[in-house]
Motif scaffolding. Structure first.
Motif, PDB file in Angstrom:
ATOM      1  N   PHE A  33      -8.036   1.018  26.474  1.00 31.81           N
ATOM      2  CA  PHE A  33      -7.565   1.120  25.034  1.00 31.81           C
ATOM      3  C   PHE A  33      -8.075   2.415  24.832  1.00 31.81           C
ATOM      4  O   PHE A  33      -9.061   2.826  24.373  1.00 31.81           O
ATOM      5  N   LYS A  34      -6.953   3.382  24.387  1.00 34.08           N
ATOM      6  CA  LYS A  34      -7.202   4.615  24.002  1.00 34.08           C
ATOM      7  C   LYS A  34      -7.469   4.685  22.249  1.00 34.08           C
ATOM      8  O   LYS A  34      -8.116   5.715  21.940  1.00 34.08           O
ATOM      9  N   LYS A  35      -6.674   4.024  21.874  1.00 36.16           N
ATOM     10  CA  LYS A  35      -6.712   3.926  20.405  1.00 36.16           C
ATOM     11  C   LYS A  35      -6.621   2.415  19.880  1.00 36.16           C
ATOM     12  O   LYS A  35      -5.700   1.714  20.539  1.00 36.16           O
ATOM     13  N   VAL A  36      -7.334   1.875  19.081  1.00 36.69           N
ATOM     14  CA  VAL A  36      -7.325   0.755  18.575  1.00 36.69           C
ATOM     15  C   VAL A  36      -7.390   0.821  17.073  1.00 36.69           C
ATOM     16  O   VAL A  36      -8.479   1.307  16.653  1.00 36.69           O
ATOM     17  N   LYS A  37      -6.497   0.518  16.409  1.00 38.06           N
ATOM     18  CA  LYS A  37      -6.603   0.705  14.737  1.00 38.06           C
ATOM     19  C   LYS A  37      -6.236  -0.681  14.097  1.00 38.06           C
ATOM     20  O   LYS A  37      -5.437  -1.269  14.690  1.00 38.06           O
ATOM     21  N   LEU A  38      -7.277  -1.202  13.135  1.00 38.92           N
ATOM     22  CA  LEU A  38      -6.901  -2.392  12.535  1.00 38.92           C
ATOM     23  C   LEU A  38      -6.638  -2.075  11.173  1.00 38.92           C
ATOM     24  O   LEU A  38      -7.248  -1.351  10.606  1.00 38.92           O
ATOM     25  N   ARG A  39      -5.558  -2.520  10.580  1.00 35.02           N
ATOM     26  CA  ARG A  39      -5.293  -2.001   9.082  1.00 35.02           C
ATOM     27  C   ARG A  39      -4.943  -3.520   8.416  1.00 35.02           C
ATOM     28  O   ARG A  39      -4.296  -4.528   8.825  1.00 35.02           O
ATOM     29  N   THR A  40      -5.171  -3.276   7.016  1.00 32.41           N
ATOM     30  CA  THR A  40      -4.674  -4.672   6.417  1.00 32.41           C
ATOM     31  C   THR A  40      -4.432  -4.008   4.891  1.00 32.41           C
ATOM     32  O   THR A  40      -5.189  -3.079   4.398  1.00 32.41           O
ATOM     33  N   SER A  41      -3.628  -4.483   4.241  1.00 32.27           N
ATOM     34  CA  SER A  41      -3.167  -4.143   2.719  1.00 32.27           C
ATOM     35  C   SER A  41      -2.826  -5.487   1.929  1.00 32.27           C
ATOM     36  O   SER A  41      -2.417  -6.441   2.220  1.00 32.27           O
ATOM     37  N   TRP A  42      -3.049  -5.424   0.483  1.00 31.97           N
ATOM     38  CA  TRP A  42      -2.777  -6.075  -0.306  1.00 31.97           C
ATOM     39  C   TRP A  42      -2.245  -5.482  -1.668  1.00 31.97           C
ATOM     40  O   TRP A  42      -2.893  -4.531  -1.900  1.00 31.97           O
ATOM     41  N   GLY A  43      -1.366  -5.836  -2.197  1.00 32.54           N
ATOM     42  CA  GLY A  43      -0.833  -5.178  -3.580  1.00 32.54           C
ATOM     43  C   GLY A  43       0.311  -5.897  -4.123  1.00 32.54           C
ATOM     44  O   GLY A  43       0.923  -6.732  -3.676  1.00 32.54           O
ATOM     45  N   LYS A  44       0.454  -5.245  -5.261  1.00 31.57           N
ATOM     46  CA  LYS A  44       1.620  -5.814  -6.124  1.00 31.57           C
ATOM     47  C   LYS A  44       2.780  -4.765  -6.291  1.00 31.57           C
ATOM     48  O   LYS A  44       2.392  -3.719  -6.649  1.00 31.57           O
ATOM     49  N   VAL A  45       3.877  -5.124  -6.175  1.00 28.90           N
ATOM     50  CA  VAL A  45       4.965  -4.105  -6.571  1.00 28.90           C
ATOM     51  C   VAL A  45       6.078  -4.915  -7.255  1.00 28.90           C
ATOM     52  O   VAL A  45       6.420  -5.988  -7.258  1.00 28.90           O
ATOM     53  N   GLY A  46       7.145  -4.215  -8.248  1.00 26.93           N
ATOM     54  CA  GLY A  46       7.889  -4.800  -9.097  1.00 26.93           C
ATOM     55  C   GLY A  46       9.574  -4.383  -8.596  1.00 26.93           C
ATOM     56  O   GLY A  46       9.433  -3.403  -7.801  1.00 26.93           O
ATOM     57  N   ASN A  47      10.224  -5.062  -9.467  1.00 26.16           N
ATOM     58  CA  ASN A  47      11.644  -4.898  -9.081  1.00 26.16           C
ATOM     59  C   ASN A  47      12.250  -5.035 -10.472  1.00 26.16           C
ATOM     60  O   ASN A  47      12.245  -6.273 -11.038  1.00 26.16           O
ATOM     61  N   ASP A  48      12.925  -4.038 -10.972  1.00 28.77           N
ATOM     62  CA  ASP A  48      13.796  -4.263 -12.173  1.00 28.77           C
ATOM     63  C   ASP A  48      14.955  -4.022 -11.922  1.00 28.77           C
ATOM     64  O   ASP A  48      16.079  -3.784 -12.819  1.00 28.77           O
ATOM     65  N   ALA A  49      15.363  -4.137 -10.490  1.00 32.76           N
ATOM     66  CA  ALA A  49      17.080  -3.906 -10.271  1.00 32.76           C
ATOM     67  C   ALA A  49      17.813  -5.372 -10.534  1.00 32.76           C
ATOM     68  O   ALA A  49      17.438  -6.264  -9.925  1.00 32.76           O
ATOM     69  N   PHE A  50      18.364  -5.511 -11.649  1.00 31.46           N
ATOM     70  CA  PHE A  50      19.090  -6.671 -11.998  1.00 31.46           C
ATOM     71  C   PHE A  50      20.496  -6.425 -12.129  1.00 31.46           C
ATOM     72  O   PHE A  50      21.263  -6.804 -12.949  1.00 31.46           O
ATOM     73  N   GLY A  51      21.185  -5.688 -10.813  1.00 30.17           N
ATOM     74  CA  GLY A  51      22.442  -5.442 -11.163  1.00 30.17           C
ATOM     75  C   GLY A  51      22.799  -4.421 -12.143  1.00 30.17           C
ATOM     76  O   GLY A  51      22.062  -3.418 -12.551  1.00 30.17           O
ATOM     77  N   SER A  52      24.037  -4.587 -12.719  1.00 28.69           N
ATOM     78  CA  SER A  52      24.381  -3.534 -13.777  1.00 28.69           C
ATOM     79  C   SER A  52      24.070  -4.038 -15.203  1.00 28.69           C
ATOM     80  O   SER A  52      24.228  -3.044 -16.057  1.00 28.69           O
ATOM     81  N   ALA A  53      23.348  -4.995 -15.342  1.00 29.60           N
ATOM     82  CA  ALA A  53      23.138  -5.461 -16.667  1.00 29.60           C
ATOM     83  C   ALA A  53      21.819  -4.613 -17.162  1.00 29.60           C
ATOM     84  O   ALA A  53      21.024  -4.248 -16.622  1.00 29.60           O
ATOM     85  N   ARG A  54      21.924  -4.594 -18.696  1.00 31.00           N
ATOM     86  CA  ARG A  54      20.975  -3.571 -18.843  1.00 31.00           C
ATOM     87  C   ARG A  54      20.231  -4.276 -20.406  1.00 31.00           C
ATOM     88  O   ARG A  54      20.842  -4.885 -20.853  1.00 31.00           O
ATOM     89  N   PHE A  73       0.700  -1.728 -11.097  1.00 28.64           N
ATOM     90  CA  PHE A  73       0.958  -2.242  -9.797  1.00 28.64           C
ATOM     91  C   PHE A  73       0.100  -1.703  -8.872  1.00 28.64           C
ATOM     92  O   PHE A  73       0.114  -0.465  -8.422  1.00 28.64           O
ATOM     93  N   PRO A  74      -1.195  -2.310  -8.634  1.00 23.16           N
ATOM     94  CA  PRO A  74      -2.211  -2.115  -7.753  1.00 23.16           C
ATOM     95  C   PRO A  74      -1.895  -2.363  -6.298  1.00 23.16           C
ATOM     96  O   PRO A  74      -1.230  -3.279  -5.917  1.00 23.16           O
ATOM     97  N   SER A  83       0.915  -1.425   0.000  1.00 24.71           N
ATOM     98  CA  SER A  83       0.171   0.059  -0.155  1.00 24.71           C
ATOM     99  C   SER A  83       0.912   1.279  -0.022  1.00 24.71           C
ATOM    100  O   SER A  83       0.590   2.193  -0.768  1.00 24.71           O
ATOM    101  N   ALA A  84       1.915   1.141   0.487  1.00 26.87           N
ATOM    102  CA  ALA A  84       3.027   2.457   0.817  1.00 26.87           C
ATOM    103  C   ALA A  84       3.666   2.625  -0.407  1.00 26.87           C
ATOM    104  O   ALA A  84       4.305   3.651  -0.545  1.00 26.87           O
ATOM    105  N   THR A  85       3.987   1.428  -1.097  1.00 25.53           N
ATOM    106  CA  THR A  85       5.086   1.420  -1.969  1.00 25.53           C
ATOM    107  C   THR A  85       4.627   1.151  -3.412  1.00 25.53           C
ATOM    108  O   THR A  85       5.262   1.133  -4.277  1.00 25.53           O
ATOM    109  N   ALA A  86       3.278   0.908  -3.618  1.00 22.93           N
ATOM    110  CA  ALA A  86       2.918   0.266  -4.836  1.00 22.93           C
ATOM    111  C   ALA A  86       3.014   1.666  -5.816  1.00 22.93           C
ATOM    112  O   ALA A  86       3.372   1.210  -7.251  1.00 22.93           O
ATOM    113  N   VAL A  87       2.898   2.757  -5.492  1.00 25.87           N
ATOM    114  CA  VAL A  87       2.923   3.934  -6.733  1.00 25.87           C
ATOM    115  C   VAL A  87       4.450   3.938  -7.102  1.00 25.87           C
ATOM    116  O   VAL A  87       4.724   4.578  -8.133  1.00 25.87           O
ATOM    117  N   PHE A  88       5.428   3.287  -6.357  1.00 31.56           N
ATOM    118  CA  PHE A  88       6.907   3.476  -7.053  1.00 31.56           C
ATOM    119  C   PHE A  88       6.956   2.067  -8.162  1.00 31.56           C
ATOM    120  O   PHE A  88       8.096   1.932  -8.653  1.00 31.56           O
TER     121      PHE A  88
END
Lengths: 1079, 612
Positions: free
Chosen positions: A660-681, A639-640, A223-228
């Motif tokens: 309990f002064k604060k109780v928060k439940l959260r859940t997320s699901w998503g897909k993120v990618g990685n195109d870092a393959f070392g120096s190869a291009r 990547f949603p 959820s926090a990183t999908a935009v990247f």
């Protein structure tokens, strides 16, 4: 099993916590025994905010009897039946709590709780109100970062952020790189998190002055990183720099002086002990001893401090010869911030000097300085200017200059030689030395470098002192121009932001190399010594400095345009939206090949959040970006991520809960990618190219065949050949991380907070070199088309527990603990099954990334089989009784380890290797405990940091005695004599050349977990009335220690478990004193 | 204001519209194979790539050491840990997963030898690709096309021969496999089949009218010739007929036919033994000594007509940095390090010049397993008190021993290997000998650091006519043509300096076999032949017993300036072998473990060499 039980308990407690208040609030308060003394009265009132607007849904409860309460209605009104003279507590999210005596017709004005409502957290491409964050985000602010004296910002983060692993592998000034992992590792390709500074991707954070930083956030879940998109799978570290605030200008200065020392020093031996071990090792291997009794007597004479022939039979302490005890360190920073309604500014200038640990000869003697040092100058100016009500411009300018000095020899060679230099080796020619060149004998100068003829390597002394110097200069200028336009005239809540960032970096390397004269020597039959020149130079003088310089420059441009929308409908429906388009163009710091071409990233990102009444949250994040790594059909990825949250404590059944002064439940699901393959291009394309072949200028008409033909036009290939360096695979694509996150945040009472996140990540399509293609097809593995075949699962959890208390007497105290655990497992690696006689037929699949492999030592007790339980063969007979043959590791002798024959073939060889310990890539457990307290101007803080479930395979110099040196660990060796005397034995027999014991095994694969007293700081702030008198608003002195003490399980105290090997530049311990003044 | 904002919005939209093209950074200079073979220059460049990896051998195995020389019974290696390959091989400290002798430390490291499995298959793939396309490729001159194809065949034959020598039989690949090849049917053929394939490749090349017998211009220096094809052909048949490789078949008459033909054709086409010493002062009229210092075998009438193909080793970085004296020379020459040194076993093998007789009994040279008790040959004329006098001149050309005369520049000097001498024997360190000897072969007499004289030494010979002589001799003797065999041996001995009056003779095949094996040991010392010879002469179920123990000679100077000589065992106190590589599995290297596992998974058959 254990952890799941633990989880069960947590869930159980949590349910109880919900049920108890729920059931109790159902009971009619009138029925309770408390209500018997006096009749109740009816109180009523209206709750409004500072602007007089009524607040709907504010909580009104009777103090002490929290079960008696109500909520304000749509007009902000309430009525409640209470006993006379009670106190009401009125609370509303985002407003400061009010306690007030109950009466009729009250008008209660609530003040906005800036700290709570306005508290924001930096998230991807923006900030979010803390209350509405449902992704997994953690952050640390400047005050905490400043408690570290580390010159490298990334190591200052150590232990402070749950889920972040930092491993500092070297302490070399300016080159103390830190490897970082966010939530462990889940790929065989690049695992580094993306680093963003003010919304622009940066290569590293090493050179940033922590004084310039407002906060550092880590974004962990999808959820926090999908935009990247294709860059976000390894998590993101967001660094936000400081900006000016409205109000008068504040000048802050900070000066700090420190001393560093090497945190771990090898535990050396004296030469008289050393020679005995050396002889023992040689004799154990069937060789002749190197030192005869006459030699040994000469070393023994050192004990009486009247050495005979001390020049040639020395007792050298290499730690003292090569290293200083202390090196200075200085940090200073001045910054000014402030601003008016229209203009705000933050300007900062910093300086850092870190001295090196080498015991270099004086500059007056050498003519140059080869000390390892780092000088860094930082400058930053962040300016915001409001042109009118709706247009704001900003300009960030920052620059740094680093000068890293050192010797020309690389550090691993220096430390290797430092670790393998013998206490018996001489390193400088003595007075009245004579040399021979086989024709004559002549006197030579003293103080020339000498190589020990028995050791055949130069000591580190000339490498540090005589081989010249190297000065690396790194500089960077970064300019970010931004424009914010409020588009409220189009529709309320809409704004537009544009930003252009330009980063220019330069690296220059001046090398002053120098040849030096060095000698070895021979000992004649009469005991005298003659030196032999081994590196010729004119008149025995060390050569002149030969200067050479290389330099490189590169740049990065980032363009961003962002539409933001934020609006509240119908009082309770809060909506925000973000849409961003951006482009990166980067010229990399490269000197050859595809790296020379600029890098391009293009993409859009969007986020929509919705919450109902700050109680029910939903968020969608989308990244859509393209990577030039892939063929046009496979280039763009979508990547949603979706996430939902529920602030349970806003519900009626919890509102009146005292616990309990604060109780928060959260859940997320998503897909993120990685195109870092070392120096190869461009891995989708074939890489077949015509390569020109070098020519020789030495006058020789012959060429090395691997270089093809001569290129002067006469040869056949005309100086060219064809290389097929890679065969493309059009189908390759990014690797995808599918991430789930389940989190809960709870505050108990007012002073305890707890949060827990559980995550699962399935990384698939990991790009691999095909493992099951035989080499005989002719293409090297580097040329085989890569494929998206790998799969890794990574899961774990993070916990944060916080406590803070302020006592009446002014003592305030806080404690924070964070704990994170992550475990990965390779599910698919295109791995070839090893033969059937292997105990483990797969070495990667089914194991963690970086799993250590070795032989398991057999500690079983079975005298019939020749095993006495010590793990060592105790005699030749014992070797025979075990019936084991060692293959490929050398022939065992008494005192060698007995290994477990896992495949039961009575042969110990690589087929018996087993996974031992944990991964050497990164620890599974990371934790930090910070404690702080303050009272009347004094403040105290300590940070403990630790890692667990971490192993490393140690070998070579500083570990194996066969590498050429002995340390304290080796005194506990197995020897026939020591065995017979029942002495404590923890190390195998000594060997001069390796052998069966000096292998990766359960002895040398050590537990690398540690707990470290990372920082401790005591400060004193002058009382305001004192500082005011001298025209200063704030003065604070402090004493600080970093890296003070380490508890570890290593079998040698000679090096830091965080280092990869003993041959790295060691990590430092710092003591510093500092002064902080704010005008 | 509003207009301005509209412009901003426009810019924003444009940024969004920035298209896919931004990511189309096409790297320059990339080609397809089809393009390569449609262009004449690129085709030439591709043909150049067929020569991309040729071995250097000699001292390039790992830094400056030679594994086959060090592991055979003619040498010892003084580099210990830094030459980890040797150290691990002699202690048995080698596994198939981490086989030190055959690992390229670095993919881009083309300066050290090893990793042959990968490199040679890679080169064979390039050659096969070239052969596959050569007939239709853009080569305008048919003469060139014909010659290039012939050269590609010679190169392929050479690389296959090397694979056979190091790993045993390998699959015969005439076309590139390609990426989608089905490996499940792949097999290891017999050694004979491989050898016949090599011979066939050589003969294909020899049929070409455009392939020269000898290179005549330095511009072509590493190109292939008919001479090389002959040498490979000779070697392939000799190896195939040897007991370890022949699979129980008698292939000697085939081998003899081929070898005899090779020798005759080479001699008929300008190759001859180097028999005349030109710088008689510098080389003491020792033609054998001078021959190896020469670098002149290319040309229409070169002074060296014996060399068929020579390594380019020794040219990098330049001879002034790493001349032979610097890396394997005696300290008196001013060495900077030392790797291989000759063994006592080799020194014992040099005959007595006057009598032509061997010092030790050829069938049974030592009375004990550890080689400490020599079994002297009666009446050879050998003097134990002056062991280096009156020996085969090839000893003086090959080895520095105690008392060797050497020139430092132009100054005469003596190599002293006795304890306390200028190049004394030492039991550790890597500057001084462990055995009492240093290698001399290929060193130019006079090059020396002490005198500041550097220069080119002789390059390593891959093939020379002398080798074909003794290949023929061996095939002749084994096939029953003993007289022809002895004739070849004696011709070699005449060049060495033996008088025809002391020619060797043999009454039986067994005696003749001892003579040819003995001659090969001496003639080819330090040329990497001994290692392979010992292996092919030993059947698969036997160890290389001659390598089990290695000895040296410790010399001490007595008060009367005479010397005492003591034989001692190297690397062992006698309870363990000196070199664990004497074990039978060391007939061939293991196939890289992972490769064997892959092939075994694909084919369901065993691929790994026996014992590994």
């Amino acid at each position: 099993m254990k952890s799941s039980y633990w989880l069960y308990e947590l869930v159980y407690c949590f349910c109880i916590g919900i049920i108890i208040p729920f059931t109790s609030s159902a009971i009619d308060p009138c029925d309770t025994s408390l209500s018997q003394q006096e009749p109740k009265i009816l109180v009523s009132g209206v709750v409004v905010d500072e602007s007089g607007e009524s607040l709907i849904g504010a909580t009104v409860v009777e103090k002490e009897v929290a079960v008696n309460g109500t909520i304000t209605d749509v007009d902000g009104r309430f009525t409640l039946s209470v006993f006379p003279n009670v106190t009401l507590v009125i609370s509303y999210i985002g407003y400061q709590k009010i306690e007030i005596a109950a009466r009729k017709d009250m008008r209660i004005v609530m003040k906005a709780d800036v700290a709570n409502l306005e508290e924001v957290v930096v998230v991807a491409y923006g900030v979010q109100k803390k209350v509405s964050v449902i992704g997994s985000v953690a952050s640390v602010n400047r005050e905490d970062l400043m408690k570290s004296s580390s010159p490298n910002l990334s190591s200052a983060l150590s232990g402070k952020l749950p889920g972040l692993t930092t491993i500092q592998t070297s302490g070399e000034p300016g080159r103390d790189d830190v490897t970082m992992f966010l939530r462990g590792a889940a790929t065989t390709n690049g695992t580094s998190p993306l680093i963003m500074v003010d919304g622009v991707a940066a290569e590293n954070m090493r050179s940033i002055d922590p004084n310039e930083i407002e906060s550092v956030s880590i974004l962990k879940d999808a959820s926090a990183t999908a935009v990247f998109g294709v860059r976000g799978a390894n998590g993101v570290i967001m660094i936000t720099t400081r900006r000016g605030e409205k109000g008068g200008s504040k000048i802050n200065t900070n000066v700090e002086f420190g001393m560093q020392e090497i945190a771990f020093k090898p535990e050396r031996l004296n030469s008289w002990d050393w020679v005995r071990l050396r002889n023992e090792a040689l004799v154990n291997d069937g060789n002749a001893p190197e030192f005869d009794s006459e030699d040994i007597a000469k070393y023994d004479s050192w004990k009486k401090e009247t050495p005979t022939d001390g020049d040639f039979y020395p007792n050298n302490n290499w730690q003292n010869i090569l290293f200083r005890n202390y090196a200075p360190m200085t940090r200073a920073n001045v910054n000014i911030s402030g601003g008016s309604e229209k203009l705000q500014y933050f300007i900062s200038g910093g300086y850092l000097n870190q001295g090196g640990m080498f015991n270099v000869e004086s500059k007056s003697k050498l003519g140059y300085d080869a000390q390892s040092t780092l000088d860094r100058y930082n400058f930053r100016s962040n300016i915001d200017y409001k042109i009118n009500q709706s247009v704001k411009v900003s300009l960030n300018t920052s620059s740094y200059l680093e000068r890293i000095n050192g010797t020309t020899t690389d550090m691993s060679t220096v430390f290797y030689n430092a670790l393998t230099s013998r206490p018996t080796s001489i390193y400088l020619t003595p007075e009245e030395a004579y040399a021979t060149d086989a024709v004559r004998i002549f006197p030579i100068a003293s103080g020339l470098s000498v190589e020990d003829p028995a050791n055949s390597s130069l000591s580190a002394f000339p490498l540090i002192n005589r081989s010249g110097y190297q000065l690396e200069t790194r500089s960077g200028i970064n300019i970010v121009g931004g424009l914010d336009i409020d588009l409220g005239f189009l529709t309320k809540g809409l704004s537009l932001k544009g930003q252009v960032s330009f980063d220019s970096k330069g690296i220059g390397n001046t090398i002053g190399s120098r040849s030096y004269t060095w000698y070895t020597y021979q000992t004649l039959a009469d005991g005298s010594h003659l030196f032999l020149n081994r590196s010729p130079s004119v008149d025995d003088e060390d050569g002149p400095i030969k200067l050479s310089k290389s330099s490189a420059s590169y740049w990065i441009v980032n363009l961003q345009a962002q539409l933001n929308y934020s609006r509240t409908f119908g009082e309770k429906h809060n909506v925000t939206g973000m849409f961003l388009a951006q482009r990166d163009i980067k010229e990399a710091n490269a000197s050859s090949g595809d790296m020379l071409l600029p890098y391009n990233v293009i993409g859009i990102a969007a986020r929509a959040t919705y919450d109902y009444n700050r109680s029910y949250f939903a968020e969608v994040n989308i990244g859509y970006n393209g990577s030039e790594q892939f063929s046009p059909d496979k280039r763009f990825g979508f990547f949603p991520a979706v996430s939902i949250g529920w602030l349970v404590s806003n519900e009626n059944f919890l509102k009146y809960n005292p616990v309990f002064k604060k109780v928060k439940l959260r859940t997320s699901w998503g897909k993120v990618g990685n195109d870092a393959f070392g120096s190869a291009r461009f891995l989708y394309q074939d890489n077949i190219s015509q390569v020109s072949v070098g020519t020789y200028s030495k006058g020789d008409r012959w060429l090395s065949p691997s270089l093809g033909y001569q290129s002067d036009g006469t040869g056949l290939g005309w100086g060219y050949k064809i290389t097929e360096s890679y065969i493309g695979n059009k189908d390759i694509t990014w690797e995808t991380a599918e991430k789930q996150n389940y989190g809960i945040d709870v505050s108990f009472y007012d002073d305890i907070s707890f949060s827990f996140d559980y995550f699962v990540e399935n990384r698939k399509n990991i790009l691999l070199v095909p493992q099951s293609t035989p080499m005989l097809q002719g293409l090297p593995s580097s040329a085989l088309p890569l494929m998206n075949k790998g799969k890794v699962k990574n899961h774990g959890f993070e916990m944060v527990l916080g406590y803070q208390k302020k006592l009446e007497n002014g003592l305030s105290f806080s404690a924070n603990m964070n704990f994170s655990y992550s475990k990965n497992k390779v599910l698919d690696y295109d791995e070839t099954l090893l033969g059937e006689d292997y105990a483990y037929r797969k070495r990667t699949t089914g194991h963690s990334l970086g799993q250590n492999w070795g032989y398991i030592i057999d500690y079983s007790h079975d005298m019939v089989k020749g095993k006495d339980g010590s793990g060592f063969f105790y005699s030749d007979e014992s070797i025979n009784l075990t019936g084991l043959t060692y293959e490929g590791v050398g022939t065992p002798e008494p005192g060698d380890f007995i290994y477990k024959d896992l495949n039961n073939d009575n042969i110990i060889n690589d087929r018996d290797m087993a996974p031992i310990g944990y991964s050497s890539l990164l620890p599974r457990i990371n934790y930090g405990i910070s404690l702080s307290a303050s009272l009347k101007g004094f403040d105290l803080s300590v940070l403990f940091q630790g890692v667990g479930k971490y192993s490393k395979t140690y070998s070579g110099a500083g570990i194996y005695e066969s590498a050429g040196n002995f340390y304290k660990m080796h005194l506990q060796r197995w020897s026939e004599e020591r065995y017979a005397n029942n002495e404590k034995i923890s190390y195998p027999r000594l060997s001069s050349s390796g052998g069966p014991s000096l292998q990766p095994n359960s002895f040398f694969i050590m537990d690398a977990s540690f707990l470290r007293l990372k920082n401790a700081e005591v400060g004193y702030t002058l009382p305001v009335y004192v500082s005011k008198k001298i025209g200063i608003s704030d003065v604070r002195f402090y004493l600080r220690g970093n890296n003070l003490y380490t508890w570890s399980h290593l079998k040698s105290g000679s090096f830091d478990p965080e280092q990869n090997s003993p041959t790295a530049y060691p990590t430092m311990r710092n003591y510093s004193i500092g002064l902080n003044i704010t005008f | 204001m509003k207009r301005k904002i509209n412009i901003y919005i426009l810019v924003f939209l444009l940024a969004l519209g920035a298209c896919n093209k931004a990511l189309d950074v096409s790297p320059d200079g990339r080609l397809s194979l089809d393009q390569v073979f449609q262009d004449e220059d690129l085709t030439k460049a591709y043909f150049s790539s067929c020569f991309d990896y040729l071995p250097k051998k000699s001292l390039r195995y790992y830094f400056w050491t030679s594994y086959p020389v060090a592991l055979s019974d003619e040498s010892w290696d003084c580099t210990d840990g830094s030459g980890a390959g040797f150290a691990h091989a002699i202690t048995g400290n080698i596994t198939t997963t981490d086989f030190y002798l055959d690992i390229r430390r670095d993919v881009v490291d083309t300066y050290s030898e090893g990793g042959y499995w990968q490199l040679y298959w890679g080169q064979i793939r390039v050659i096969n690709t070239f052969l596959d396309r050569a007939n239709t490729a853009a080569i305008s001159s048919e003469t060139d096309r014909d010659r290039w194809i012939a050269e590609a065949h010679v190169l392929r034959a050479y690389l296959y021969m090397e694979l056979l020598k190091w790993y045993g039989p390998v699959p015969i690949e005439k076309n590139p496999y390609g990426l989608s090849f089905d490996y499940s049917e792949l097999i290891r053929p017999s050694f004979e089949e491989c050898a016949r394939f090599i011979v066939e490749d050589c003969e294909t090349a020899l049929e070409s009218e455009n392939l020269p017998w000898r290179l005549t211009t330095l511009n072509e220096k590493i190109r292939m010739t008919k001479g090389i094809a002959m040498a490979i052909r000779s070697e392939a048949s000799l190896f195939a007929a040897s007991v370890y490789n022949n699979g129980g078949k008698d292939l000697w008459s085939w081998a003899y036919t081929i070898n005899k033909d090779c020798l005759e054709q080479l001699k008929a086409n300008g190759y001859e033994l180097y028999t005349e010493c030109r710088n008689k002062g510098q080389y003491n009229d020792n033609a054998y000594m001078e021959y190896f210092t020469l670098n002149n075998y290319i040309g229409t009438s070169p002074s060296d007509k014996e060399t068929i193909w020579q390594s380019t080793e020794g040219y990098w970085p330049d001879p002034y940095t790493n001349p032979l004296y610097d890396i394997i020379g005696a300290p008196v020459l001013g060495n900077s390090q030392l790797s291989i040194v000759p063994s006592q076993e080799l020194v014992d093998a040099y005959d007595m010049l006057a009598t032509g007789k061997s010092v030790l009994d050829l069938a049974n040279p030592y009375e004990d397993e550890t080689h400490l008790v020599p079994n002297y040959n009666a009446n050879s004329g050998y003097d134990k008190a002056n062991p280096y006098e009156g020996r085969d001149p090839r000893l003086y050309a090959t080895v520095f021993y105690n008392g060797s005369h050497v020139l430092l520049g132009t100054t005469p000097a003596t190599v002293e290997t006795y304890v306390g001498g200028n190049s004394e024997i030492r039991s550790s360190g890597k500057t001084n000998t462990r055995t009492g000897y240093y290698w001399r072969k290929r060193m130019v007499n006079g090059n020396c650091k002490a005198a500041g004289v550097a220069g080119y030494d002789g390059r390593f010979r891959f093939y020379r006519l002398g080798k074909i002589y003794l290949n023929t001799a061996e095939a002749a003797i084994e096939s029953g043509n003993i007289d022809k065999g002895l004739e070849c041996i004696n011709e070699i001995r005449h060049r060495a300096g033996f008088s025809p009056s002391v020619d060797v003779s043999a009454s039986s095949k067994e005696d003749a076999r001892l003579l040819v094996r003995h001659e090969r040991q001496v003639e080819f010392a330090c040329e990497e032949d001994r290692y392979f010879d010992a292996r092919r002469w030993t059947s698969a179920d036997e160890n290389m017993e001659n390598e089990k123990f290695a000895t040296g000679m410790k010399i001490t100077k007595n008060n009367d300036d005479s010397f005492s000589y003591t034989r001692f065992i190297l690397g062992s106190d006698g309870s363990n072998p000196s070199k664990m590589s004497y074990e039978k599995k060391w007939h061939v290297y293991p196939i890289p473990a992972n490769e064997a596992a892959i092939l075994e998974n694909k084919t369901g058959k065993k691929w790994q060499n026996a014992g590994w």
